[in-house]
Design an enzyme around this catalytic site. Structure first.
Site, PDB file in Angstrom:
ATOM      1  N   GLU A  53       0.840  -1.193   0.000  1.00  0.00           N
ATOM      2  CA  GLU A  53       0.000   0.000   0.000  1.00  0.00           C
ATOM      3  C   GLU A  53       0.882   1.253   0.000  1.00  0.00           C
ATOM      4  O   GLU A  53       1.882   1.312   0.718  1.00  0.00           O
ATOM      5  CB  GLU A  53      -0.916   0.009   1.225  1.00  0.00           C
ATOM      6  CG  GLU A  53      -1.666   1.296   1.480  1.00  0.00           C
ATOM      7  CD  GLU A  53      -2.551   1.735   0.320  1.00  0.00           C
ATOM      8  OE1 GLU A  53      -2.614   2.959   0.056  1.00  0.00           O
ATOM      9  OE2 GLU A  53      -3.172   0.859  -0.325  1.00  0.00           O
TER      10      GLU A  53
ATOM     11  N   CYS B  61     -12.766   0.059  -9.374  1.00  0.00           N
ATOM     12  CA  CYS B  61     -13.805   1.077  -9.183  1.00  0.00           C
ATOM     13  C   CYS B  61     -13.954   1.960 -10.410  1.00  0.00           C
ATOM     14  O   CYS B  61     -14.661   2.972 -10.359  1.00  0.00           O
ATOM     15  CB  CYS B  61     -13.515   1.924  -7.940  1.00  0.00           C
ATOM     16  SG  CYS B  61     -11.943   2.803  -7.996  1.00  0.00           S
TER      17      CYS B  61
END
Length: 510
Positions: free
Chosen positions: A365, A468
């Site tokens: 991340e 997304c």
């Protein structure tokens, strides 16, 4: 049904949209053949459109519906949120705010449109043939238990704050700020805060979070971003900046905290660094983080950290990803763009309990805040490693003989960083071991060519891509397919009702 207002202007034109495009627009043409992207319409309608961008040299124009002359049968009689209602806004002489651009249509029609846009992008950018699309049959699904009007689902939201301290939202592609008194897409725990009743002078933005979807006793959290210029409450020098920050905290303690004590007891308030700057957070009230739960799992999420927005999304996606990834005990799973570790937790449980097997998970991340949260969450799991850094750079550094890096900044996470740092665990120090399963959940920019190529080079058994943005998903799938990967399954979820956004989950194998 005729919806209208009585303020025709020279910048208006009557159009008949004939198609939908990604981004929440219908597509129409003027009699002269000019393409116009029209918001707040539906295909087949006849609408009067006020042009918002109409430069003669532009390839296309943009506009908002201000009158419906012939309505779609799927057009709602009433928009669920007045500030986003294009017809109501036109009658008031302003533009509609963003955040609910599909609210003029029924939910079934919204999902039909999203399904069509997804299919079109896969067939275009993604280079899928008609037969392949028919076999995949992508369809945007409603989440079980969804509100029938698509309201009350947002556990995260943000508002801008105007010069007078009032919260508001922007119209599409506009710097204008329209004051708002609520946002019915938010869960009730956030709606009850009634921030429109508080003067927030000196604040530029407010981010709201309702942990656990607002369904538990855990109170909400506010992250306030101060303005960065002296004319608006915060000055630039460090000494005067500290004074202004102290003064802002005093105002919040005087005006905001008593209000929150009445409407949302226990609500945490965190003051971040000034807009556009890095810096520390100050906890004004409560805590600097929340704890999210799904079943027996728990995750720490700091103010400003990433978490799924829809109240039902974490549990639904967790189940769907596990079903798609099919992780087994003893396997090595790689969780890219891992955020706070939503999928990391489930993968870690599936590949084996701490200290008992050779199973391991590495989460990558780029956000310093979110990766630090994940490191704390998994601090006791010796088979889980959390690495902060850009995905491309982390993969090249861990597998230097297999993955080639371009040597520049890449897409690392919600806030990508080229520098890498291990922040928890050391379960998979041996870079010779390659992952059996790769899960990736990139931001809207997608993974991109370099990351797709890196994942391919690692040659896992299965890849699960959570997206997304259907346009970048289609682009990345084309690259995977170029390398010989096949789409085993594809699902799409309506995680953002009353907006044009959607979430997709794709399983790739070879």
């Amino acid at each position: 049904m005729n919806h209208s207002h009585d303020r025709p202007e020279e910048s208006e034109v009557v159009l008949q949209p004939h198609d939908w495009a990604h981004g929440g627009h219908t597509v129409a043409r003027t009699p002269e053949g000019r393409v116009v992207f029209v918001r707040h319409a539906d295909v087949g309608e006849t609408v009067r459109v006020r042009l918002t961008e109409s430069d003669e040299n532009a390839k296309f124009w943009r506009g908002d519906v201000v009158e419906v002359l012939e309505a779609s049968p799927d057009r709602r009689d009433r928009h669920p949120w007045e500030p986003a209602d294009a017809l109501r806004a036109a009658a008031l002489g302003r533009r509609p705010v963003g955040g609910a651009e599909f609210g003029h249509l029924g939910l079934e029609r919204q999902r039909e449109i999203k399904t069509g846009v997804l299919r079109d992008l896969l067939g275009g950018i993604g280079k899928f043939g008609p037969q392949e699309l028919d076999q995949l049959a992508p369809r945007v699904e409603a989440l079980p238990g969804e509100d029938p009007d698509g309201l009350g689902w947002r556990t995260r939201a943000h508002f801008a704050v105007d010069d007078d301290g009032a919260v508001g939202m922007h119209p599409h592609r506009s710097e204008d700020l329209v004051p708002v008194e609520g946002f019915p897409l938010m869960v009730p725990a956030l709606e009850r805060l009634e921030l429109h009743r508080v003067n927030l002078t000196g604040v530029a933005r407010v981010d709201l979070a309702a942990p656990d979807g607002g369904r538990t006793q855990q109170p909400p959290q506010l992250l306030l971003t101060p303005r960065s210029d002296s004319a608006r409450g915060t000055v630039t020098s460090s000494a005067h900046g500290a004074e202004a920050r102290d003064a802002l905290i005093a105002r919040l303690e005087r005006d905001l905290l008593p209000h929150l004590d009445r409407v949302g007891p226990g609500t945490s308030v965190v003051l971040g660094p000034p807009e556009g700057r890095a810096g520390e957070h100050t906890v004004v009230a409560g805590q600097g983080h929340v704890v999210e739960h799904v079943d027996h799992h728990a995750w720490r999420v700091s103010a400003g950290g990433f978490w799924q927005i829809h109240k039902l999304a974490p549990g639904h996606l967790l189940e769907a990803v596990l079903r798609a990834a099919q992780p087994r005990e003893g396997q090595f799973a790689l969780d890219l763009y891992s955020g706070a570790g939503l999928f990391t937790a489930a993968l870690a449980e599936a590949v084996g309990a701490r200290g008992t097997t050779t199973g391991a998970v590495v989460g990558v991340e780029g956000s310093p805040v979110t990766s630090a949260d994940a490191a704390l969450t998994f601090a006791d799991d010796d088979h889980v490693e959390v690495v902060r850094g850009g995905v491309e750079q982390v993969l090249a550094r861990r597998w230097p003989g297999t993955v080639r890096s371009r040597g520049r900044r890449g897409s690392g996470g919600r806030h990508g960083r080229a520098r890498t740092r291990t922040t928890a665990g050391s379960a998979v120090a041996d870079g010779a071991r390659r992952p059996d399963v790769v899960v990736l959940d990139p931001p809207r920019a997608g993974a991109g060519k370099a990351v797709v190529d890196a994942i391919h080079a690692l040659s896992p058994e299965r890849i699960v891509y959570v997206s997304c943005d259907p346009a970048t998903l289609a682009r990345d799938l084309a690259r995977f397919r170029h390398h010989g990967w096949a789409v085993e399954s594809m699902r799409a979820f309506d995680l953002y009702p009353n907006t044009h956004h959607l979430e997709s989950l794709v399983t790739l194998t070879r």
